[in-house]
Design an enzyme around this catalytic site. Structure first.
Site, mmCIF file in Angstrom:
data_model
loop_
_atom_site.group_PDB
_atom_site.id
_atom_site.type_symbol
_atom_site.label_atom_id
_atom_site.label_comp_id
_atom_site.label_asym_id
_atom_site.label_seq_id
_atom_site.Cartn_x
_atom_site.Cartn_y
_atom_site.Cartn_z
ATOM 1 C CG HIS A 87 47.287 68.202 18.643
ATOM 2 N ND1 HIS A 87 48.582 68.206 19.095
ATOM 3 C CD2 HIS A 87 46.887 69.482 18.597
ATOM 4 C CE1 HIS A 87 48.940 69.456 19.328
ATOM 5 N NE2 HIS A 87 47.936 70.262 19.035
ATOM 6 C CD GLU A 106 41.638 75.574 16.019
ATOM 7 O OE1 GLU A 106 41.097 76.208 16.940
ATOM 8 O OE2 GLU A 106 42.366 76.097 15.172
HETATM 9 N N1 ACO Z 1 40.461 63.446 10.117
HETATM 10 C C1 ACO Z 1 40.701 62.308 9.436
HETATM 11 N N2 ACO Z 1 41.900 61.697 9.393
HETATM 12 C C2 ACO Z 1 42.884 62.271 10.092
HETATM 13 C C3 ACO Z 1 42.716 63.443 10.835
HETATM 14 C C4 ACO Z 1 41.441 64.032 10.835
HETATM 15 N N3 ACO Z 1 41.188 65.162 11.512
HETATM 16 N N4 ACO Z 1 43.871 63.786 11.422
HETATM 17 C C5 ACO Z 1 44.765 62.855 11.042
HETATM 18 N N5 ACO Z 1 44.164 61.935 10.256
HETATM 19 C C6 ACO Z 1 44.770 60.754 9.644
HETATM 20 C C7 ACO Z 1 45.709 61.146 8.515
HETATM 21 O O1 ACO Z 1 45.038 61.267 7.285
HETATM 22 C C8 ACO Z 1 46.720 60.045 8.542
HETATM 23 O O2 ACO Z 1 46.173 58.949 7.867
HETATM 24 P P1 ACO Z 1 47.126 58.015 6.928
HETATM 25 O O3 ACO Z 1 48.155 57.460 7.848
HETATM 26 O O4 ACO Z 1 46.189 57.008 6.383
HETATM 27 O O5 ACO Z 1 47.698 58.941 5.903
HETATM 28 C C9 ACO Z 1 46.799 59.671 10.015
HETATM 29 O O6 ACO Z 1 45.570 60.113 10.603
HETATM 30 C C10 ACO Z 1 47.939 60.335 10.727
HETATM 31 O O7 ACO Z 1 47.860 61.718 10.471
HETATM 32 P P2 ACO Z 1 49.086 62.692 10.432
HETATM 33 O O8 ACO Z 1 48.959 63.531 9.207
HETATM 34 O O9 ACO Z 1 50.374 61.988 10.652
HETATM 35 O O10 ACO Z 1 48.830 63.553 11.673
HETATM 36 P P3 ACO Z 1 49.533 64.900 11.967
HETATM 37 O O11 ACO Z 1 50.103 64.764 13.295
HETATM 38 O O12 ACO Z 1 50.474 65.342 10.937
HETATM 39 O O13 ACO Z 1 48.288 65.859 11.874
HETATM 40 C C11 ACO Z 1 46.770 67.563 12.188
HETATM 41 C C12 ACO Z 1 47.870 66.736 12.834
HETATM 42 C C13 ACO Z 1 47.358 68.374 11.032
HETATM 43 C C14 ACO Z 1 46.201 68.501 13.235
HETATM 44 C C15 ACO Z 1 45.657 66.604 11.666
HETATM 45 O O14 ACO Z 1 45.165 65.809 12.706
HETATM 46 C C16 ACO Z 1 44.530 67.345 10.975
HETATM 47 O O15 ACO Z 1 44.638 67.665 9.801
HETATM 48 N N6 ACO Z 1 43.410 67.648 11.713
HETATM 49 C C17 ACO Z 1 42.310 68.377 11.122
HETATM 50 C C18 ACO Z 1 42.594 69.881 11.143
HETATM 51 C C19 ACO Z 1 42.544 70.462 12.538
HETATM 52 O O16 ACO Z 1 41.662 70.155 13.320
HETATM 53 N N7 ACO Z 1 43.522 71.341 12.811
HETATM 54 C C20 ACO Z 1 43.648 72.011 14.104
HETATM 55 C C21 ACO Z 1 44.741 71.392 14.919
HETATM 56 S S1 ACO Z 1 44.860 72.146 16.538
HETATM 57 C C22 ACO Z 1 45.766 73.548 16.262
HETATM 58 O O17 ACO Z 1 46.587 73.625 15.417
HETATM 59 C C23 ACO Z 1 45.467 74.734 17.092
#
Ligand code: ACO
Length: 356
Positions: free
Chosen positions: A244, A299
């Site tokens: 998140h 989710e």
């Molecule tokens: N699975 C694997 N790796 C992840 C995940 C995940 N679910 N979420 C983040 N990471 C990793 C990223 O790849 C990144 O790795 P890196 O530094 O090696 O590139 C690191 O963790 C940091 O991630 P960010 O992209 O900075 O996190 P951000 O805050 O932008 O992302 C998000 C938040 C978009 C929700 C992300 O966690 C994600 O894509 N989750 C999966 C999709 C999801 O569940 N969405 C629903 C969110 S809740 C809502 O919107 C109602």
């Protein structure tokens, strides 16, 4: 500059506070735990809209019921081709047909719309005729009936109420920001909600729970979880339902929804698979990203709850919209009240024109 604007404060709001360190969500003075599974959708909608939506009807349950009937009149005038679109695309197209405005009538109609249109879209996919709303029913119960054709049990209606309340508002998430930007141009509440829905449907926001079901089905048994999840991460996939932007701990909405699943008495085996996959995913994420706390988000248990209510995964985002639309509307009205157009600036990093 941060590409995701994570440190930018772009609005003041009385509506909700997301505490990402403590894992706490406050909805206009009450915690999520005070409301989810306790209050129905209409009463939390009233909580959010009070003082923001002008001429708010005293009996919001009846007013929303009337609004569902007015939205239903649109369904009979529809080009049937719109009902053949995938549910979230159909919902986007159908919501755009509603007359725009900034008053209580527009607020009620756009809030009623996802329930009525999702019912019509899903019944069309099942080859069955759309069902007219029952204005005397609660919004959650009527939504379920317009999909299945049968009056839901009190437990099912309560479970959907708990879901709609849990997702009703969540600070300045991507879809709410889109709704506020649109409202700031004075485009109207329908346009603001359409902007919100368009942002919501992406897989990084409200489009994640359908893929959570695909993941659970593909994993199949708890014993397969770790290998499957490792392979997904090796491919560079993200695990849906985890991580998140704001929460550095468990999303409190995950627990609210898990509690709703338990109260519903849903399939124990499915819940056990979900819990096993969740535990394996948290372990794998911890070992792969030791410096980045990645925990369960809303989710993951959304998928299990909506599945238990008989809603097909392709419509999960529509049901999310049925709850969040009340938050988009409240934020849109709050933005309109500021009287200020949202218009940030960009830094030009393109080519410099040649000197003449
Ligand atoms: N699975 C694997 N790796 C992840 C995940 C995940 N679910 N979420 C983040 N990471 C990793 C990223 O790849 C990144 O790795 P890196 O530094 O090696 O590139 C690191 O963790 C940091 O991630 P960010 O992209 O900075 O996190 P951000 O805050 O932008 O992302 C998000 C938040 C978009 C929700 C992300 O966690 C994600 O894509 N989750 C999966 C999709 C999801 O569940 N969405 C629903 C969110 S809740 C809502 O919107 C109602």
């Amino acid at each position: 500059m941060e590409a995701g604007l994570e440190s930018v404060i772009a609005a003041e709001t009385v509506l909700s506070d997301v505490d990402g360190e403590a894992g706490r969500l406050v909805l206009r003075g009450a915690t999520l735990e005070d409301l989810a599974g306790v209050a129905d959708f209409e009463s939390v909608c009233t909580r959010l809209w009070a003082g923001l939506v002008p001429d708010l009807p005293v009996d919001l349950r009846a007013a929303l019921g009337d609004a569902r009937v007015r939205v239903w009149e649109e369904v009979s005038r529809l080009d049937a081709g719109l009902l053949d679109l995938p549910p979230v695309e159909g919902l986007r197209a159908l919501m755009a047909r509603l007359p725009d405005g900034e008053d209580a009538d527009a607020a009620l109609r756009i809030t009623a719309a996802p329930a009525v249109f999702t019912g019509a879209l899903l019944r069309r996919r099942a080859g069955r005729p759309a069902l007219a709303p029952d204005p005397s029913a609660g919004h959650a119960a009527d939504l379920l009936r317009m999909i299945s054709g049968e009056a839901p049990s009190a437990g099912q209606a309560a479970a959907l109420d708990a879901y709609l309340v849990t997702v009703i508002d969540h600070g300045l998430n991507a879809s709410t920001f889109a709704a506020r930007v649109t409202a700031s141009t004075r485009a109207g509440l329908v346009s603001a909600a359409l902007a919100g829905l368009s942002a919501l449907k992406g897989p990084l926001h409200g489009g994640a729970p359908g893929p959570v079901i695909d993941m659970l089905d593909s994993i199949g048994t708890p014993a397969n979880a770790r290998t499957w999840l490792e392979a997904a991460l090796d491919r560079g996939d993200r695990l849906m339902g985890f991580g998140h932007r704001v929460y550095r701990v468990r999303d409190p909405r995950a627990d609210a929804l898990k509690a709703a699943i338990r109260r519903l008495g849903a399939d124990e085996g499915r819940l056990a698979l979900g819990e096993a996959v969740e535990a394996a995913a948290l372990g794998v994420l911890r070992s792969r990203k030791p410096d980045r706390p990645l925990d369960t988000n809303v989710e993951f248990y959304t998928a299990l709850l909506l599945e238990a209510l008989g809603i097909p995964p392709e419509a999960f985002t529509c049901i999310f919209a049925a709850g969040r639309v009340a938050g988009w509307t409240a934020h849109a009205r709050e933005q309109i009240a500021t009287g200020r157009l949202i218009r940030p600036q960009s830094v030009y990093v393109g080519p410099v024109p040649m000197a003449a």
